[in-house]
Design a protein around this motif. Structure first.
Motif, mmCIF file in Angstrom:
data_model
loop_
_atom_site.group_PDB
_atom_site.id
_atom_site.type_symbol
_atom_site.label_atom_id
_atom_site.label_comp_id
_atom_site.label_asym_id
_atom_site.label_seq_id
_atom_site.Cartn_x
_atom_site.Cartn_y
_atom_site.Cartn_z
ATOM 1 N N GLU A 18 3.045 3.324 7.714
ATOM 2 C CA GLU A 18 3.111 2.629 6.427
ATOM 3 C C GLU A 18 3.267 1.123 6.632
ATOM 4 O OE1 GLU A 18 5.926 2.637 2.454
ATOM 5 O OE2 GLU A 18 5.580 4.533 3.510
ATOM 6 N N ALA A 19 4.076 0.717 7.608
ATOM 7 C CA ALA A 19 4.261 -0.708 7.895
ATOM 8 C C ALA A 19 2.948 -1.344 8.361
ATOM 9 C CB ALA A 19 5.352 -0.894 8.948
ATOM 10 N N SER A 20 2.167 -0.613 9.145
ATOM 11 C CA SER A 20 0.862 -1.118 9.594
ATOM 12 C C SER A 20 -0.069 -1.331 8.409
ATOM 13 C CB SER A 20 0.211 -0.144 10.575
ATOM 14 O OG SER A 20 0.987 -0.011 11.729
ATOM 15 N N LEU A 21 -0.065 -0.378 7.485
ATOM 16 C CA LEU A 21 -0.883 -0.518 6.279
ATOM 17 C C LEU A 21 -0.415 -1.699 5.437
ATOM 18 C CD1 LEU A 21 -1.579 3.030 4.786
ATOM 19 C CD2 LEU A 21 -3.236 1.350 5.575
ATOM 20 N N HIS A 22 0.890 -1.826 5.271
ATOM 21 C CA HIS A 22 1.453 -2.928 4.489
ATOM 22 C C HIS A 22 0.968 -4.265 5.051
ATOM 23 C CE1 HIS A 22 5.379 -5.028 2.929
ATOM 24 N NE2 HIS A 22 4.292 -5.595 2.481
ATOM 25 N N ALA A 23 1.076 -4.433 6.366
ATOM 26 C CA ALA A 23 0.636 -5.674 7.006
ATOM 27 C C ALA A 23 -0.861 -5.894 6.790
ATOM 28 C CB ALA A 23 0.961 -5.647 8.500
ATOM 29 N N ARG A 24 -1.647 -4.820 6.888
ATOM 30 C CA ARG A 24 -3.102 -4.951 6.700
ATOM 31 C C ARG A 24 -3.425 -5.357 5.265
ATOM 32 N NH1 ARG A 24 -7.299 -6.100 5.687
ATOM 33 N NH2 ARG A 24 -9.334 -5.365 6.398
ATOM 34 N N PHE A 25 -2.687 -4.817 4.292
ATOM 35 C CA PHE A 25 -2.932 -5.165 2.891
ATOM 36 C C PHE A 25 -2.461 -6.581 2.570
ATOM 37 C CE2 PHE A 25 -2.682 -0.365 1.772
ATOM 38 C CZ PHE A 25 -3.953 -0.175 2.294
ATOM 39 N N GLU A 26 -1.417 -7.050 3.244
ATOM 40 C CA GLU A 26 -1.007 -8.454 3.087
ATOM 41 C C GLU A 26 -2.126 -9.370 3.577
ATOM 42 O OE1 GLU A 26 1.334 -9.819 1.467
ATOM 43 O OE2 GLU A 26 2.881 -8.273 1.266
ATOM 44 N N ARG A 27 -2.734 -8.980 4.700
ATOM 45 C CA ARG A 27 -3.861 -9.755 5.216
ATOM 46 C C ARG A 27 -5.026 -9.735 4.224
ATOM 47 N NH1 ARG A 27 -6.768 -7.440 10.205
ATOM 48 N NH2 ARG A 27 -8.705 -7.457 9.038
ATOM 49 N N ALA A 28 -5.252 -8.586 3.603
ATOM 50 C CA ALA A 28 -6.331 -8.470 2.613
ATOM 51 C C ALA A 28 -6.084 -9.402 1.428
ATOM 52 C CB ALA A 28 -6.459 -7.022 2.142
ATOM 53 N N LYS A 29 -4.835 -9.553 1.037
ATOM 54 C CA LYS A 29 -4.507 -10.493 -0.041
ATOM 55 C C LYS A 29 -4.842 -11.925 0.378
ATOM 56 C CE LYS A 29 -0.593 -10.206 -2.248
ATOM 57 N NZ LYS A 29 0.840 -10.012 -2.561
ATOM 58 N N GLU A 84 -7.007 -12.865 2.476
ATOM 59 C CA GLU A 84 -8.453 -13.012 2.615
ATOM 60 C C GLU A 84 -9.182 -12.940 1.279
ATOM 61 O OE1 GLU A 84 -9.285 -9.834 5.340
ATOM 62 O OE2 GLU A 84 -8.651 -10.991 7.101
ATOM 63 N N GLY A 85 -8.441 -12.671 0.195
ATOM 64 C CA GLY A 85 -9.068 -12.565 -1.121
ATOM 65 C C GLY A 85 -9.687 -11.210 -1.402
ATOM 66 N N ASP A 86 -9.466 -10.261 -0.516
ATOM 67 C CA ASP A 86 -10.000 -8.901 -0.687
ATOM 68 C C ASP A 86 -9.167 -8.116 -1.705
ATOM 69 O OD1 ASP A 86 -11.379 -6.410 -0.079
ATOM 70 O OD2 ASP A 86 -9.640 -5.896 1.136
ATOM 71 N N LEU A 87 -7.885 -8.430 -1.797
ATOM 72 C CA LEU A 87 -6.998 -7.848 -2.813
ATOM 73 C C LEU A 87 -6.519 -8.965 -3.731
ATOM 74 C CD1 LEU A 87 -4.772 -5.375 -0.715
ATOM 75 C CD2 LEU A 87 -6.394 -4.762 -2.531
ATOM 76 N N PRO A 88 -6.247 -8.648 -4.989
ATOM 77 C CA PRO A 88 -5.749 -9.685 -5.905
ATOM 78 C C PRO A 88 -4.419 -10.268 -5.404
ATOM 79 C CG PRO A 88 -6.269 -7.652 -7.093
ATOM 80 C CD PRO A 88 -6.374 -7.345 -5.634
ATOM 81 N N SER A 92 -9.520 -4.776 -6.534
ATOM 82 C CA SER A 92 -10.453 -5.671 -5.850
ATOM 83 C C SER A 92 -10.037 -7.106 -6.086
ATOM 84 C CB SER A 92 -11.867 -5.438 -6.384
ATOM 85 O OG SER A 92 -12.717 -6.477 -5.958
ATOM 86 N N GLY A 93 -10.173 -7.917 -5.082
ATOM 87 C CA GLY A 93 -9.840 -9.337 -5.211
ATOM 88 C C GLY A 93 -10.777 -10.075 -6.132
ATOM 89 N N LYS A 94 -11.939 -9.481 -6.371
ATOM 90 C CA LYS A 94 -12.919 -10.129 -7.233
ATOM 91 C C LYS A 94 -12.691 -9.869 -8.700
ATOM 92 C CE LYS A 94 -16.436 -9.909 -3.628
ATOM 93 N NZ LYS A 94 -15.562 -9.333 -2.620
#
Length: 197
Positions: A131-142, A144-148, A193-195
């Motif tokens: 779960e921590a690995s996913l959390h870090a990956r989703f923070e990166r996605a934010k 990068e503009g991939d997540l809002p 989606s970040g878009k």
């Protein structure tokens, strides 16, 4: 001078993995383990230590050989692709073997006596690492503009893990791969989606 081992350690570990995956930690008896591995109890003790030590070796093998899709998924270019790879790969794994459906990490020690608390804790810690690995990956996605920007990466990671664990439980209850994939698709259908405006 000690006797040479007369069995293949790798094959014995894989056989023990199958027993634990099928029966859980407490449900797996030494008789089950010796029959599956073809190794007598004294030799099993000598090679792997006690039952807890054997299970910990099996769990490491499970993560390395069966859950290798998880770290690969974290490298996908978008958060949605990360989640899709995890959920679809899990649906396949959870239904791959008729004699051991679901997930060793979930069914290994869902509930048990006080004696299995160290194993239950080890499984909880392993899931928390994922779960921590996913959390870090989703923070990166934010970033990068991939997540809002207002996406809660911690909640998204917990959500994915909850769906993943639920799929493992349902696989054990004989849900088909197709049904698990439909559940994955439902989870993905609302992925942010970040878009989006």
């Amino acid at each position: 001078m000690g006797r040479n081992r007369e069995f293949d350690m790798d094959q014995a570990l894989e056989a023990a993995l199958c027993v634990f995956w099928s029966k859980g930690y407490e449900g797996a008896s030494y008789t089950d383990l010796t029959q599956a591995t073809g190794v007598e109890r004294p030799a099993l003790y000598s090679a792997f230590g006690n039952k807890e030590a054997l299970f910990r070796l099996v769990l490491a093998r499970y993560y390395e050989h069966y859950l290798d899709y998880f770290p690969e998924a974290l490298e996908q270019p978008t958060s949605r692709e990360v989640v899709a790879k995890i959920l679809y790969a899990a649906a396949e794994l959870h239904t791959r073997y008729k004699d051991r459906k679901g997930c060793l990490g979930i069914h290994g020690a869902l509930a048990g006596s006080d004696e299995v608390e160290p194993i239950r804790r080890a499984l909880i810690d392993a899931r928390a690492d994922g779960e921590a690995s996913l959390h870090a990956r989703f923070e990166r996605a934010k970033q990068e503009g991939d997540l809002p920007e207002n996406a809660n990466a911690a909640v998204l990671a917990a959500y994915v893990m909850t769906v993943l664990h639920g799929m493992a439980v349902q696989a054990r209850a004989d849900f088909s791969r197709e049904m698990l994939e439909a559940i994955a698709e439902q989870a993905l259908s609302t992925w942010p989606s970040g878009k989006s405006i």
